[in-house]
Structure formats: structure tokens, C-alpha cells
Design a protein around this motif. Structure first.
Motif, PDB file in Angstrom:
ATOM      1  N   GLY A  88      -4.742 -46.454  23.692  1.00 18.59           N
ATOM      2  CA  GLY A  88      -4.422 -45.964  22.349  1.00 18.59           C
ATOM      3  C   GLY A  88      -3.038 -46.446  21.965  1.00 18.59           C
ATOM      4  O   GLY A  88      -2.173 -46.628  22.840  1.00 18.59           O
ATOM      5  N   SER A  89      -2.795 -46.688  20.679  1.00 15.06           N
ATOM      6  CA  SER A  89      -1.453 -47.149  20.324  1.00 15.06           C
ATOM      7  C   SER A  89      -0.443 -46.026  20.556  1.00 15.06           C
ATOM      8  O   SER A  89       0.744 -46.286  20.745  1.00 15.06           O
ATOM      9  N   ASP A  90      -0.879 -44.775  20.592  1.00  9.09           N
ATOM     10  CA  ASP A  90       0.032 -43.670  20.937  1.00  9.09           C
ATOM     11  C   ASP A  90       0.740 -43.925  22.269  1.00  9.09           C
ATOM     12  O   ASP A  90       1.912 -43.596  22.426  1.00  9.09           O
ATOM     13  N   TYR A 114       4.009 -40.765  10.231  1.00  7.90           N
ATOM     14  CA  TYR A 114       3.317 -40.270  11.424  1.00  7.90           C
ATOM     15  C   TYR A 114       4.285 -39.407  12.234  1.00  7.90           C
ATOM     16  O   TYR A 114       5.219 -39.939  12.834  1.00  7.90           O
ATOM     17  N   ASP A 183       4.389 -49.888  12.741  1.00  4.93           N
ATOM     18  CA  ASP A 183       3.161 -49.238  13.206  1.00  4.93           C
ATOM     19  C   ASP A 183       2.049 -49.606  12.224  1.00  4.93           C
ATOM     20  O   ASP A 183       1.913 -48.997  11.160  1.00  4.93           O
ATOM     21  N   TYR A 186      -3.227 -49.216  10.339  1.00  3.10           N
ATOM     22  CA  TYR A 186      -4.236 -49.399   9.273  1.00  3.10           C
ATOM     23  C   TYR A 186      -4.214 -50.791   8.660  1.00  3.10           C
ATOM     24  O   TYR A 186      -4.832 -51.015   7.623  1.00  3.10           O
ATOM     25  N   THR A 209      -4.003 -50.491  16.615  1.00  3.00           N
ATOM     26  CA  THR A 209      -4.974 -49.638  17.288  1.00  3.00           C
ATOM     27  C   THR A 209      -6.385 -50.124  16.998  1.00  3.00           C
ATOM     28  O   THR A 209      -6.629 -50.720  15.953  1.00  3.00           O
ATOM     29  N   SER A 211      -8.644 -47.797  16.962  1.00  7.45           N
ATOM     30  CA  SER A 211      -9.255 -46.517  16.596  1.00  7.45           C
ATOM     31  C   SER A 211      -9.827 -46.514  15.186  1.00  7.45           C
ATOM     32  O   SER A 211     -10.788 -45.798  14.918  1.00  7.45           O
ATOM     33  N   LYS A 212      -9.217 -47.242  14.280  1.00  4.54           N
ATOM     34  CA  LYS A 212      -9.609 -47.140  12.885  1.00  4.54           C
ATOM     35  C   LYS A 212     -10.503 -48.294  12.471  1.00  4.54           C
ATOM     36  O   LYS A 212     -11.701 -48.121  12.300  1.00  4.54           O
ATOM     37  N   ARG A 220      -9.907 -45.001  22.992  1.00  6.18           N
ATOM     38  CA  ARG A 220      -8.456 -45.019  23.227  1.00  6.18           C
ATOM     39  C   ARG A 220      -7.973 -46.431  23.560  1.00  6.18           C
ATOM     40  O   ARG A 220      -7.754 -46.781  24.722  1.00  6.18           O
TER      41      ARG A 220
HETATM   42  C1  LIG Z   1      -4.174 -43.245  14.291  1.00  8.80           C
HETATM   43  C2  LIG Z   1      -2.726 -43.627  14.333  1.00  8.80           C
HETATM   44  C3  LIG Z   1      -2.098 -43.962  15.525  1.00  8.80           C
HETATM   45  C4  LIG Z   1      -2.738 -43.721  16.864  1.00  8.80           C
HETATM   46  O1  LIG Z   1      -3.663 -44.609  17.201  1.00  8.80           O
HETATM   47  P1  LIG Z   1      -4.430 -44.442  18.595  1.00  8.80           P
HETATM   48  O2  LIG Z   1      -4.660 -45.860  18.984  1.00  8.80           O
HETATM   49  O3  LIG Z   1      -5.686 -43.712  18.275  1.00  8.80           O
HETATM   50  O4  LIG Z   1      -3.541 -43.736  19.554  1.00  8.80           O
HETATM   51  C5  LIG Z   1      -0.793 -44.422  15.494  1.00  8.80           C
HETATM   52  N1  LIG Z   1      -0.121 -44.515  14.341  1.00  8.80           N
HETATM   53  C6  LIG Z   1      -0.674 -44.164  13.180  1.00  8.80           C
HETATM   54  C7  LIG Z   1       0.109 -44.270  11.920  1.00  8.80           C
HETATM   55  C8  LIG Z   1      -1.988 -43.699  13.130  1.00  8.80           C
HETATM   56  O5  LIG Z   1      -2.525 -43.310  11.990  1.00  8.80           O
END
Ligand SMILES: *Cc1c(COP(=O)(O)O)cnc(C)c1O
Length: 350
Positions: A88-90, A114, A183, A186, A209, A211-212, A220
Motif C-alpha cells: 500500500g502507498s501508506d 490526506y 502523493d 489518484y 497506489t 488501490s484506486k 495493499r
Molecule cells: C488511498 C490513498 C492513499 C493510500 O493508498 P493505499 O495504497 O491504499 O495505502 C494514500 N494517499 C491518498 C491521498 C489516498 O487517497
């Protein structure tokens, strides 16, 4: 408990958006997830990884995720030494703070954006400076010379959805003596990205990421693109087996299917424009979005009321009680049908 570090005892911890249990029937537009399934190649790759009754799961995964770094490097035009893969980028946001900001040192971010950066800084014992936004969506009062260790810039901005122009990000990077983290969670839904700035400026790093845009929030997967010296530092900090075997297989397949990505992103962008136009017809104020969500305010600017009306109709969106955000809602772009149902519900709610 006397053995806790005082900053950990004092901090509140991050509160993620509400995730209803699987099987409940909400139209779920509150976490910026993708409404489409991942590329069919992803499931095939996971099933291949699970062949022979999952025999490969006995063994540790690749510690370096080197195949993924090659694929991502090819995709974005960088040598693999400029790429790190993350759970995950987190994870990589966390490790950037651990790498650069010591206890008592300063990081900064833009509010609203964020807020997880704040939680990560609190764990590290770093101080947080907050910059606001001007009416035309620039960073308010950013100094000529910013000396904090990291400046986090969410672009496209969440929850507002606008993207900072690349030329403006470059100007900010030149004013930072520390690292500027773009970051770009999106960015696949946007028109521009900051990868050129990574090539040009040693203090710019981009995080992404899957994720989206890649529909893989459940796996993750994230990554960062930056100078090899920074990537090497991040490699020292991360868990050595940070990506499990199934995640690595999924990531390879997803990044390799760019045609599917373009198709999904194209659909989401089309629906985003359609939905934004319908909201405006209903008198909503909608910020033009470069993400897979829109931030919109009803004519009475009462986000809580509309949130509750949607909730009663089985539609889950995001309302923030923060005074800068409470007038509106962040609504994830779902399928055409989901967004049509949302428009119909908003008409009823009035
Ligand atoms: C969703 C999101 C993340 C986290 O992404 P993951 O890969 O799911 O951990 C990080 N930064 C922003 C701005 C996000 O919206």
C-alpha cells in the motif's frame, strides 16, 4: 501505561472511512474504491500462484520485488533502482517520514488533504506544520524557503479533487530544502503527473497506489519513484518481505495490463463528468475533479443533512465534520447505474 512513549499515549490514531461488512447492500461511494473488478489477468495470476495446493506459499516471497520494479520502471520510464514497491502507498509514506524526519523535526502538509500524514508524524514524534489553501487552490503562505524535512502534497487533492499544475509543483519543490512528496494516489484519473519533476529535482518523490485506478485496494499495493539514494534508504527501513506472493503476482498482472487500466479509467472519467453535470443541474456546487470522486455542496451547504438522506436510502458517501469540509460531501464515482441512483436520491432529498 508508563512504558508507552508519551507521543503514542497522547495521539488519537487514524480513523479510516466506515467499511460496512461484506454482504451488506450499500451503494458504497465513501472510500474512493473503483467500481469495476481488477483486470482479469490479476485473478489468473493469483490462481497460478496458488497452483499445486498453494505449494509456493511455503516459501518466502521475493524480498526485493525486483520483477515488479522492472515492470514499473519500464512503465514509467525509470531504471528499477528508482522504484520501490510497498504494501500500500501508506507503507511508503510511513517509511519516508521514518527516513527523513527525526523526533522533534518538522514535516508539513496541506489541509484539507490526506490526514494520515499527521498520524504517521505523531508516531515518529515529528512536528507537523499545516498549510491552508487559497481560493484559487494554491498553497497559502508557503515560504520562499521551506526548511521542514518533508512537504506532502496530495495531487490530485483529496477530498477536493483539483490537481496542482506540474509547473506549480516544480516551483514549490524549488522552495523546499527538504523532500517534496507528490502523493499521486489518484493521478491515473488526471491529465498531468509529476514524474518529470522526479527526473529533474533530487528532492521530489512520487508515490502511487494500485488501490484506486487498478481496483486493488484489497491487495495493499503501492510504490514510490525517486532518486536511487532515497530508494536505497527506504529499502533499509521497510519490512524485508513487505509484499506477499499473492500481492506480487497481482501487481505484475495489473501493471502489465495497461489497456484494461485505460478502459476503466476512461469509464470513470466519463461518469465523473456526467455526474458532475447532473449535480450542477440540481444546484450543487461541484469542484472540477481530476480524481475518481467529486466534492460537492448542496444549495443549503448542509453536508450532514444530505449525507443522512443518502444513508437512509442505502447510499454511503463521505462527510467530514471539519469546518472547512462540513458543507459538502466527497462522493466516489461508481458505475453509471450507481451514480444514476445517487442523482435520483439527491432529487428526493432536495
Ligand atoms: C488511498 C490513498 C492513499 C493510500 O493508498 P493505499 O495504497 O491504499 O495505502 C494514500 N494517499 C491518498 C491521498 C489516498 O487517497
Amino acid at each position: 501505561m508508563s512504558f508507552l512513549r508519551p507521543n503514542i499515549a497522547a495521539m488519537a490514531g487514524y480513523v479510516p472511512g466506515f467499511q460496512p461488512p461484506d454482504g451488506t447492500s450499500f451503494i458504497k461511494l465513501n472510500s474512493n474504491e473503483n467500481p469495476y473488478p481488477p483486470s482479469p489477468a490479476v485473478v489468473r495470476a493469483i490462481l497460478t500462484e496458488l497452483a499445486d495446493d498453494g505449494a509456493s506459499l511455503r516459501k518466502y516471497p521475493s524480498a526485493s520485488s525486483d520483477r515488479l520494479r522492472r515492470i514499473a520502471g519500464d512503465l514509467y520510464g525509470f531504471d528499477p533502482s528508482w522504484i520501490i514497491m510497498a504494501n500500500g502507498s501508506d507503507e511508503v509514506l510511513n517509511n519516508l517520514i521514518r527516513a527523513c524526519a527525526g523526533e522533534g523535526e518538522e514535516i508539513a502538509y496541506v489541509h484539507p488533504s490526506y490526514s494520515y500524514y499527521v498520524t504517521l508524524a505523531q508516531v515518529q514524534g515529528a512536528r507537523v506544520r499545516t498549510f491552508g489553501l487559497t481560493d484559487d487552490y494554491r498553497v497559502a503562505d508557503f515560504p520562499e524557503r521551506y526548511n521542514g524535512k518533508i512537504f506532502f502534497l496530495t495531487t490530485p487533492n483529496a477530498p477536493f479533487g483539483f490537481a496542482f499544475p506540474t509547473a506549480y509543483i516544480e516551483e514549490l519543490a524549488k522552495r523546499c530544502s527538504g523532500l517534496l512528496v507528490a502523493d499521486e494516489a489518484y493521478v491515473d484519473f488526471a491529465d498531468e503527473n509529476a514524474l518529470d519533476l522526479v527526473r529533474k529535482h533530487e528532492n521530489v518523490v512520487v508515490t502511487r497506489t494500485l488501490s484506486k485506478s487498478y481496483s486493488l485496494a484489497g491487495m495493499r499495493l503501492g510504490l514510490a519513484i525517486g532518486r536511487p539514494e532515497l530508494i536505497a534508504a527506504l529499502d533499509k527501513i521497510r519490512d524485508h518481505y513487505n509484499l506477499d506472493r499473492l500481492a506480487q503476482a497481482a501487481c505484475c498482472a495489473a501493471l502489465s495490463d495497461q489497456e484494461y487500466l485505460r478502459e476503466c479509467v476512461g469509464k470513470v472519467r466519463d461518469i465523473r463528468e456526467w455526474f458532475s453535470a447532473r449535480l450542477r443541474e440540481l444546484g450543487y456546487q461541484v469542484i472540477p475533479s481530476s480524481g475518481n470522486y467529486v466534492f460537492a455542496a448542496s444549495p443549503d451547504r448542509n453536508g450532514r443533512r444530505v449525507y443522512e438522506g443518502l444513508y437512509r436510502r442505502g447510499i454511503l458517501v463521505r462527510h467530514f465534520s471539519d469546518p472547512l469540509l462540513s458543507h459538502g460531501l466527497r462522493i466516489t464515482i461508481g458505475t453509471r447505474e450507481e451514480m444514476a441512483a445517487t442523482v435520483a436520491a439527491l432529487k428526493e432529498i432536495g
